[in-house]
Design a protein around this motif. Structure first.
Motif, PDB file in Angstrom:
ATOM      1  N   PHE A  28       0.923  -1.058  -0.077  1.00  0.00           N
ATOM      2  CA  PHE A  28      -0.094  -0.039  -0.113  1.00  0.00           C
ATOM      3  C   PHE A  28       0.954   1.380   0.051  1.00  0.00           C
ATOM      4  CE2 PHE A  28      -2.379  -3.432   2.195  1.00  0.00           C
ATOM      5  CZ  PHE A  28      -3.574  -3.351   1.252  1.00  0.00           C
ATOM      6  N   PRO A  29       1.105   1.827  -1.179  1.00  0.00           N
ATOM      7  CA  PRO A  29       2.058   2.985  -1.146  1.00  0.00           C
ATOM      8  C   PRO A  29       1.475   4.258  -0.510  1.00  0.00           C
ATOM      9  CG  PRO A  29       0.814   2.807  -3.324  1.00  0.00           C
ATOM     10  CD  PRO A  29       0.556   1.700  -2.412  1.00  0.00           C
ATOM     11  N   THR A  30       0.285   4.418   0.262  1.00  0.00           N
ATOM     12  CA  THR A  30      -0.323   5.608   0.619  1.00  0.00           C
ATOM     13  C   THR A  30       0.220   5.478   2.192  1.00  0.00           C
ATOM     14  OG1 THR A  30      -2.259   4.383   0.901  1.00  0.00           O
ATOM     15  CG2 THR A  30      -1.873   5.892  -0.846  1.00  0.00           C
ATOM     16  N   ILE A  31       0.686   4.391   2.500  1.00  0.00           N
ATOM     17  CA  ILE A  31       0.925   4.236   4.079  1.00  0.00           C
ATOM     18  C   ILE A  31       2.303   5.234   4.378  1.00  0.00           C
ATOM     19  CG2 ILE A  31       2.054   2.871   5.854  1.00  0.00           C
ATOM     20  CD1 ILE A  31       0.356   0.695   4.860  1.00  0.00           C
ATOM     21  N   ASN A  32       1.960   6.110   5.447  1.00  0.00           N
ATOM     22  CA  ASN A  32       3.049   6.750   5.882  1.00  0.00           C
ATOM     23  C   ASN A  32       3.847   6.210   7.041  1.00  0.00           C
ATOM     24  OD1 ASN A  32       4.692   8.937   6.504  1.00  0.00           O
ATOM     25  ND2 ASN A  32       3.357  10.435   7.037  1.00  0.00           N
ATOM     26  N   TYR A  34       6.010   7.325   9.009  1.00  0.00           N
ATOM     27  CA  TYR A  34       6.583   8.096   9.905  1.00  0.00           C
ATOM     28  C   TYR A  34       5.522   8.271  11.058  1.00  0.00           C
ATOM     29  CZ  TYR A  34      10.561   8.882   6.848  1.00  0.00           C
ATOM     30  OH  TYR A  34      11.383   8.671   6.127  1.00  0.00           O
ATOM     31  N   ASN A  35       4.096   7.747  10.602  1.00  0.00           N
ATOM     32  CA  ASN A  35       3.249   7.838  11.533  1.00  0.00           C
ATOM     33  C   ASN A  35       3.033   6.519  12.172  1.00  0.00           C
ATOM     34  OD1 ASN A  35       2.478  10.442  10.642  1.00  0.00           O
ATOM     35  ND2 ASN A  35       0.949   9.745   9.085  1.00  0.00           N
ATOM     36  N   GLN A  36       2.409   6.482  13.525  1.00  0.00           N
ATOM     37  CA  GLN A  36       2.115   5.687  14.259  1.00  0.00           C
ATOM     38  C   GLN A  36       0.889   4.961  13.845  1.00  0.00           C
ATOM     39  OE1 GLN A  36       4.196   4.247  16.407  1.00  0.00           O
ATOM     40  NE2 GLN A  36       5.601   5.847  16.629  1.00  0.00           N
ATOM     41  N   PRO A  37       0.626   3.363  13.905  1.00  0.00           N
ATOM     42  CA  PRO A  37       1.481   2.528  14.600  1.00  0.00           C
ATOM     43  C   PRO A  37       2.719   1.866  13.322  1.00  0.00           C
ATOM     44  CG  PRO A  37      -0.364   1.525  13.829  1.00  0.00           C
ATOM     45  CD  PRO A  37      -0.562   3.013  13.432  1.00  0.00           C
ATOM     46  N   PHE A  38       2.697   2.426  12.270  1.00  0.00           N
ATOM     47  CA  PHE A  38       3.558   2.068  11.190  1.00  0.00           C
ATOM     48  C   PHE A  38       4.935   2.344  11.456  1.00  0.00           C
ATOM     49  CE2 PHE A  38      -0.416   3.139   9.068  1.00  0.00           C
ATOM     50  CZ  PHE A  38      -0.851   1.954   9.018  1.00  0.00           C
ATOM     51  N   ALA A  39       5.221   3.492  12.206  1.00  0.00           N
ATOM     52  CA  ALA A  39       6.658   3.639  12.503  1.00  0.00           C
ATOM     53  C   ALA A  39       7.288   2.859  13.613  1.00  0.00           C
ATOM     54  CB  ALA A  39       6.653   5.232  13.163  1.00  0.00           C
ATOM     55  N   ALA A  40       6.327   2.247  14.639  1.00  0.00           N
ATOM     56  CA  ALA A  40       7.014   1.290  15.444  1.00  0.00           C
ATOM     57  C   ALA A  40       7.171   0.107  14.892  1.00  0.00           C
ATOM     58  CB  ALA A  40       5.633   1.082  16.548  1.00  0.00           C
ATOM     59  N   LEU A  41       6.249  -0.247  13.637  1.00  0.00           N
ATOM     60  CA  LEU A  41       6.555  -1.642  13.006  1.00  0.00           C
ATOM     61  C   LEU A  41       7.696  -1.524  12.276  1.00  0.00           C
ATOM     62  CD1 LEU A  41       5.462  -4.444  12.479  1.00  0.00           C
ATOM     63  CD2 LEU A  41       4.065  -3.196  10.540  1.00  0.00           C
ATOM     64  N   ALA A  42       7.968  -0.375  11.826  1.00  0.00           N
ATOM     65  CA  ALA A  42       9.215  -0.274  11.032  1.00  0.00           C
ATOM     66  C   ALA A  42      10.555  -0.370  12.070  1.00  0.00           C
ATOM     67  CB  ALA A  42       9.183   1.163  10.245  1.00  0.00           C
ATOM     68  N   GLN A  43      10.494   0.462  13.215  1.00  0.00           N
ATOM     69  CA  GLN A  43      11.465   0.327  14.045  1.00  0.00           C
ATOM     70  C   GLN A  43      11.772  -1.100  14.483  1.00  0.00           C
ATOM     71  OE1 GLN A  43      10.248   3.281  17.110  1.00  0.00           O
ATOM     72  NE2 GLN A  43      11.342   5.010  16.036  1.00  0.00           N
ATOM     73  N   ILE A  44      10.740  -1.886  14.667  1.00  0.00           N
ATOM     74  CA  ILE A  44      11.019  -3.202  15.259  1.00  0.00           C
ATOM     75  C   ILE A  44      11.536  -4.063  14.215  1.00  0.00           C
ATOM     76  CG2 ILE A  44       9.956  -5.226  15.989  1.00  0.00           C
ATOM     77  CD1 ILE A  44       7.765  -3.174  17.561  1.00  0.00           C
ATOM     78  N   THR A  45      11.032  -3.994  12.860  1.00  0.00           N
ATOM     79  CA  THR A  45      11.465  -5.053  11.921  1.00  0.00           C
ATOM     80  C   THR A  45      12.722  -4.511  11.194  1.00  0.00           C
ATOM     81  OG1 THR A  45       9.860  -4.092  10.415  1.00  0.00           O
ATOM     82  CG2 THR A  45       8.892  -5.941  11.547  1.00  0.00           C
ATOM     83  N   ASP A  46      12.839  -3.311  10.893  1.00  0.00           N
ATOM     84  CA  ASP A  46      13.899  -2.955   9.932  1.00  0.00           C
ATOM     85  C   ASP A  46      15.307  -3.352  10.282  1.00  0.00           C
ATOM     86  OD1 ASP A  46      12.350  -1.946   8.108  1.00  0.00           O
ATOM     87  OD2 ASP A  46      12.626   0.326   8.752  1.00  0.00           O
ATOM     88  N   PRO A  47      15.738  -3.269  11.496  1.00  0.00           N
ATOM     89  CA  PRO A  47      17.172  -3.564  12.027  1.00  0.00           C
ATOM     90  C   PRO A  47      17.380  -5.019  11.616  1.00  0.00           C
ATOM     91  CG  PRO A  47      16.152  -2.640  13.751  1.00  0.00           C
ATOM     92  CD  PRO A  47      15.058  -2.622  12.742  1.00  0.00           C
ATOM     93  N   TYR A  48      16.427  -6.095  11.712  1.00  0.00           N
ATOM     94  CA  TYR A  48      16.635  -7.305  11.220  1.00  0.00           C
ATOM     95  C   TYR A  48      16.577  -7.494   9.661  1.00  0.00           C
ATOM     96  CZ  TYR A  48      15.811 -12.274  10.697  1.00  0.00           C
ATOM     97  OH  TYR A  48      15.793 -13.765  10.467  1.00  0.00           O
TER      98      TYR A  48
END
Length: 83
Positions: A28-32, A34-48
């Motif tokens: 879904f390209p419209t997801i930002n 930088y907004n919650q809860p997506f930012a938290a999900l990115a912070q959790i999964t991106d390092p791995y």
């Protein structure tokens, strides 16, 4: 010892689900992110995921690193459940 192994296996399963949700949300390209809860999900999964992105760079606009990351988690989770 059994409690530790069960906890780790549960964590691996839960983290696999988080990775799958992360991959599905990238469709879904419209997801930002930088907004919650997506930012938290990115912070959790991106390092791995970044560990695998260094090994397999995106090819033709397709990022295959999540596939490798999930496969490795499934192998680890299966090994933990076998113990």
């Amino acid at each position: 010892m059994n409690l530790l192994i069960t906890t780790l296996a549960t964590f691996v399963t839960f983290y696999s689900y988080l990775l799958i949700v992360r991959v599905l949300l990238t469709w879904f390209p419209t997801i930002n992110w930088y907004n919650q809860p997506f930012a938290a999900l990115a912070q959790i999964t991106d390092p791995y995921l970044n560990l695998f992105r260094r090994i397999i760079p995106p090819l033709g606009g397709m990022d295959f690193s999540p596939m490798l990351a999930i496969i490795l988690l499934q192998i680890v989770g299966g090994g933990l459940q076998a113990i």
